[in-house]
Each structure stands twice: as structure tokens, then as C-alpha cells.
Design an enzyme around this catalytic site. Sequence first.
Site, PDB file in Angstrom:
ATOM      1  NE  ARG A 157      -3.438   1.791   2.453  1.00 10.48           N
ATOM      2  CZ  ARG A 157      -3.770   3.174   3.131  1.00 10.48           C
ATOM      3  NH1 ARG A 157      -3.767   3.171   4.663  1.00 10.48           N
ATOM      4  NH2 ARG A 157      -5.028   4.034   3.211  1.00 10.48           N
ATOM      5  CG  HIS A 172      -1.119   5.826  -0.700  1.00 10.19           C
ATOM      6  ND1 HIS A 172      -1.768   5.872   0.187  1.00 10.19           N
ATOM      7  CD2 HIS A 172      -2.082   4.401  -0.635  1.00 10.19           C
ATOM      8  CE1 HIS A 172      -3.181   5.433   0.232  1.00 10.19           C
ATOM      9  NE2 HIS A 172      -3.320   4.629  -0.322  1.00 10.19           N
ATOM     10  CG  ASN A 232      -0.714   9.597   2.444  1.00  6.32           C
ATOM     11  OD1 ASN A 232      -1.560   8.017   2.913  1.00  6.32           O
ATOM     12  ND2 ASN A 232      -0.507   9.490   1.925  1.00  6.32           N
ATOM     13  CG  HIS A 260      -8.317  -3.848  -0.524  1.00  3.28           C
ATOM     14  ND1 HIS A 260      -9.006  -2.137  -1.223  1.00  3.28           N
ATOM     15  CD2 HIS A 260      -7.463  -3.033  -0.613  1.00  3.28           C
ATOM     16  CE1 HIS A 260      -8.858  -2.122  -0.683  1.00  3.28           C
ATOM     17  NE2 HIS A 260      -7.371  -1.594  -0.917  1.00  3.28           N
TER      18      HIS A 260
HETATM   19  C1  HEM Z   1      -9.598   1.012  -5.521  1.00  2.00           C
HETATM   20  C2  HEM Z   1      -9.279   2.143  -5.282  1.00  2.00           C
HETATM   21  C3  HEM Z   1      -8.608   2.484  -3.877  1.00  2.00           C
HETATM   22  C4  HEM Z   1      -9.288   2.638  -1.748  1.00  2.00           C
HETATM   23  C5  HEM Z   1     -10.748   3.193  -2.640  1.00  2.00           C
HETATM   24  C6  HEM Z   1      -8.391   2.585  -0.840  1.00  2.00           C
HETATM   25  C7  HEM Z   1      -8.730   2.244   0.186  1.00  2.00           C
HETATM   26  C8  HEM Z   1      -8.134   1.705   0.960  1.00  2.00           C
HETATM   27  C9  HEM Z   1      -8.046   1.539   2.664  1.00  2.00           C
HETATM   28  C10 HEM Z   1      -9.048   2.965   3.144  1.00  2.00           C
HETATM   29  C11 HEM Z   1      -7.684   0.617   3.248  1.00  2.00           C
HETATM   30  C12 HEM Z   1      -7.718   1.406   4.844  1.00  2.00           C
HETATM   31  C13 HEM Z   1      -6.351   1.647   5.345  1.00  2.00           C
HETATM   32  C14 HEM Z   1      -6.570   2.142   6.961  1.00  2.00           C
HETATM   33  O1  HEM Z   1      -7.355   1.542   7.556  1.00  2.00           O
HETATM   34  O2  HEM Z   1      -5.952   2.596   7.738  1.00  2.00           O
HETATM   35  C15 HEM Z   1      -6.582   0.191   2.208  1.00  2.00           C
HETATM   36  C16 HEM Z   1      -5.689  -0.388   2.594  1.00  2.00           C
HETATM   37  C17 HEM Z   1      -4.839  -1.244   1.488  1.00  2.00           C
HETATM   38  N1  HEM Z   1      -4.975  -1.101   0.630  1.00  2.00           N
HETATM   39 FE1  HEM Z   1      -6.081   0.188  -0.947  1.00  2.00          FE
HETATM   40  N2  HEM Z   1      -6.867   0.830  -1.791  1.00  2.00           N
HETATM   41  C18 HEM Z   1      -7.524   0.846  -3.353  1.00  2.00           C
HETATM   42  C19 HEM Z   1      -6.868   0.435  -4.196  1.00  2.00           C
HETATM   43  C20 HEM Z   1      -5.570  -0.147  -3.829  1.00  2.00           C
HETATM   44  C21 HEM Z   1      -4.391  -0.449  -4.258  1.00  2.00           C
HETATM   45  C22 HEM Z   1      -4.318  -0.402  -6.116  1.00  2.00           C
HETATM   46  C23 HEM Z   1      -3.484  -0.923  -3.484  1.00  2.00           C
HETATM   47  C24 HEM Z   1      -1.967  -1.820  -4.284  1.00  2.00           C
HETATM   48  C25 HEM Z   1      -2.012  -1.837  -5.095  1.00  2.00           C
HETATM   49  C26 HEM Z   1      -3.716  -1.066  -2.567  1.00  2.00           C
HETATM   50  C27 HEM Z   1      -3.073  -1.748  -1.411  1.00  2.00           C
HETATM   51  C28 HEM Z   1      -4.168  -1.916   0.140  1.00  2.00           C
HETATM   52  C29 HEM Z   1      -3.421  -2.534   1.103  1.00  2.00           C
HETATM   53  C30 HEM Z   1      -2.355  -3.701   1.237  1.00  2.00           C
HETATM   54  C31 HEM Z   1      -4.201  -2.336   2.127  1.00  2.00           C
HETATM   55  C32 HEM Z   1      -4.268  -3.541   3.383  1.00  2.00           C
HETATM   56  C33 HEM Z   1      -3.119  -1.805   4.281  1.00  2.00           C
HETATM   57  C34 HEM Z   1      -2.614  -2.620   5.407  1.00  2.00           C
HETATM   58  O3  HEM Z   1      -2.797  -3.724   6.444  1.00  2.00           O
HETATM   59  O4  HEM Z   1      -1.617  -2.292   6.362  1.00  2.00           O
HETATM   60  N3  HEM Z   1      -5.004  -0.470  -2.381  1.00  2.00           N
HETATM   61  N4  HEM Z   1      -7.024   0.752   1.367  1.00  2.00           N
END
Ligand code: HEM
Length: 315
Positions: free
Chosen positions: A60, A64, A92, A191
Site C-alpha cells: 500500500r 500511495h 495516509n 485488498h
Molecule cells: C481502488 C481504490 C482503493 C481504495 C478506495 C483503497 C482504500 C483503502 C483503505 C481505506 C484501506 C484501509 C486503510 C486504513 O484503514 O488505514 C486500504 C488498505 C489497503 N490497501 Fe487500498 N485502496 C484502493 C486501492 C488499492 C491499491 C491499488 C492497492 C495496491 C496496489 C491497495 C493496497 C492496499 C493494502 C495492501 C491495504 C492493507 C494495508 C495494511 O494492512 O496495512 N489499495 N485501502
Amino acid sequence: MSIMSLLVALFVVAISSYGVSAQLSANFYSTSCPTALSTIKTVTDAAVSQEARMGASLLRLHFHDCFVNGCDASVLLDDTGNFTGEKTAGPNNNSLRGFEVIDNIKTQLESACPGVVSCADILTVAARDGTVALNGPTWNVLLGRRDSTTASLSAANTNIPGPGLSLSALMDSFSNKGFNANELVALSGSHTIGQARCVTFRNRIYNDTNINSTFATSLQANCPTSGGNGNLAPLDPTPDAFDNAYFSNLQTQRGLLHSDQELFNGGSTDSLVNTYVSNSATFFTDFANAMVKMSNLSPLTGTNGQIRTNCRRVN
Ligand code: HEM
Ligand SMILES: *[C@@H]1O[C@H](CO)[C@@H](O)[C@H](O)[C@H]1NC(C)=O
Ligand SMILES: *[C@@H]1O[C@H](CO)[C@@H](O)[C@H](O)[C@H]1NC(C)=O
Ligand SMILES: *[C@@H]1O[C@H](CO)[C@@H](O)[C@H](O)[C@H]1NC(C)=O
Ligand SMILES: *[C@@H]1O[C@H](CO)[C@@H](O)[C@H](O)[C@H]1NC(C)=O
């Protein structure tokens, strides 16, 4: 047009169609820092075996970085008295993780090959290695990115999509970075690993109607209508395994984020979700290809930017 200017124009077209691959290369550090890739892998693997979620957090962090003026390590810069970076941007703040892992890698590489390996390349490779460590697909990373001397809080706030977005808003956000709807779905498959905070899915579990009610109720126990913003829930049932369960989960209306469920809500992307459920190998291939593309967004190369000594600050 003269013959000469025609030739010049053709030359310019030929060069620019080479794109980033003319500037980035697979063997960029093979003589200047031969241990770069193995060091990144060793430190990343150790961090993921200590805490599986770290593989997700590094993936992630790279996303970002890349969606905000390209993969230039701008996301790693700390705020100071006279510098505002991206760390307090809405998507972030209290959310990004993995900075210490990048610091550990950087410390080792500065000792082995001072001033050679960029923070942007470290983050790109660590995101790949973190994915692989959770049994995800691998891909070849081109190298030679350099580090920014600037960051943009406002671009971080506008360019990173939020969890409340509709399918068409998600498509617009990704299209602004050159990705089509298929790539949006493939990349959202990230995800399949990691966790989200209550504040990002509260509205969904209390107000959305396209959610399994048993699932919503079970999440409400740890995500009250107010308070508990930082309480975590897994993004899919197997948050430490990079697999295709994220997509089958969408088919039963168990997407955790509103934005996740938008990908399977009667619209044009339902069919690709179905494909990824029935064919995990297709998901892995599409994901890897889209990751290569994301990793190559607007890199600083040549004499642009710098090689930071400390990933948290400009030299
Ligand atoms: C499609 C639009 C996307 C949205 C709206 C989105 C939104 C989010 C949100 C809200 C979270 C939780 C963050 C938190 O609560 O602190 C999250 C977690 C995550 N996102 Fe996304 N995301 C998107 C696309 C992506 C992409 C393109 C990637 C990587 C290629 C990604 C990888 C991740 C990962 C791996 C997590 C878990 C991180 C952790 O456990 O530390 N996301 N995302
Ligand atoms: C910020 O302050 C530090 C020391 O206080 C100084 O070295 C640095 O040049 C300043 N940076 C900018 C961008 O003004
Ligand atoms: C970031 O989070 C901190 C700690 O929760 C909070 O005090 C601060 O107001 C937040 N910053 C922004 C810009 O939202
Ligand atoms: C549900 O939606 C209503 C109306 O938009 C809003 O006022 C309320 O805060 C939402 N509830 C939660 C828990 O998000
Ligand atoms: C929601 O999931 C439960 C099992 O967890 C299942 O029994 C129920 O039929 C599902 N509800 C709907 C509307 O599909």
C-alpha cells in the site's frame, strides 16, 4: 516540413515511445550495488515473517507513493518545521505503515553502497517482495528511479481514491493515472491482504444495503457508530494470504469497503470479478502486469531528483 525537421520529429517520437523503459533498467545496480536486491528481500522477508500484515502495508505504501506525482519516494518524507509532506494527508494519516522497514533497508544499503540505491527503488522492490512473501505473484521490477526533493500534501489528498467512492469515481481516479477498468479491478485485488480501520468502513456496515446483514452485524461489534475509529477488520477472510478470496467475497456481498463492493454491484466490472473467482491465475497475471505499470508511473531518472541518504528527508 523539411526532411531534417521530419527526422527530428521521428526521433522524438521514437525516444518518447520507449517511455520509462529507456531510462529504467533491470540491471541498474548490478555493478554499483550488487547486493541491493538481495538485501531488500532479506529485510522484507524478515519483517513479514515477524508480522504478516507488513507485506500488505508495504504494498500500500508503494501505491500511495506512485499515485502522487509518480513513484519518487515523496510519501516517505517526514514533516518538519519548514516542510510539509504527505504523511498527514487524509488517506495516509494514522494509516500508512512500513516506514521502519524501508529505513532498515536503507541503512544497510547506505553502509554497503553509499549514495547509490534510491528510496523510490527500495520501496518498489519491497512492495513486490512483500507481496511474494504472502504467496502473491511476482513481477520484474525495473530500477533507476530517483528520489524527489518535494512532496505534495494536496495531491495526496486528491489523487488517492477514498473508500466511499462509487464505481464511476473509482474509474475516473484510475483513469487519471492511465489505468482502465480492468486494471482498477486487478489492482483492487490487493485488498486480498491487510486490514482496514473502522473509520473507513463504518458507513458501509451501518448504512449500505448491498452488504450481507450477518456480516455487517458481526463487524458492528468492534466498530461502534462512534468511537473505535482505529479498530481493525480484515479486508478479506484470509488477510495474510494473497489469493482470490477477495473476489469470491464480493460475490456474497462481503466486501469490507464500500469501494470494494462497488466492483461487484450489478455494474460493468461484475464479469471480471467472476473471471478472477474462477481463474486465480488470470488474476495473478493481470495484477502483476498492472503493478509493473503502476511502478513505472513518472519516475525521476537521469539527473533529476537525488539519491536520498535518509529516506525521511531531503539531502
Ligand atoms: C481502488 C481504490 C482503493 C481504495 C478506495 C483503497 C482504500 C483503502 C483503505 C481505506 C484501506 C484501509 C486503510 C486504513 O484503514 O488505514 C486500504 C488498505 C489497503 N490497501 Fe487500498 N485502496 C484502493 C486501492 C488499492 C491499491 C491499488 C492497492 C495496491 C496496489 C491497495 C493496497 C492496499 C493494502 C495492501 C491495504 C492493507 C494495508 C495494511 O494492512 O496495512 N489499495 N485501502
Ligand atoms: C529548513 O530548516 C533547516 C534547518 O532548520 C534548513 O537546514 C533547511 O534548509 C530548511 N529547508 C527549507 C526548505 O527551507
Ligand atoms: C493526523 O492524526 C493526528 C493524530 O490522530 C491528529 O492529531 C491530526 O489532527 C491528524 N492530522 C490531520 C491533518 O488530519
Ligand atoms: C448513515 O447515513 C446517515 C445519512 O447520510 C448519516 O447521517 C449517518 O451518520 C450514517 N451513519 C453512519 C454510522 O455512518
Ligand atoms: C448472509 O450470510 C449468511 C451466512 O453468514 C447466510 O446464511 C445468509 O443467507 C446471507 N444473507 C443473504 C441475504 O445472502
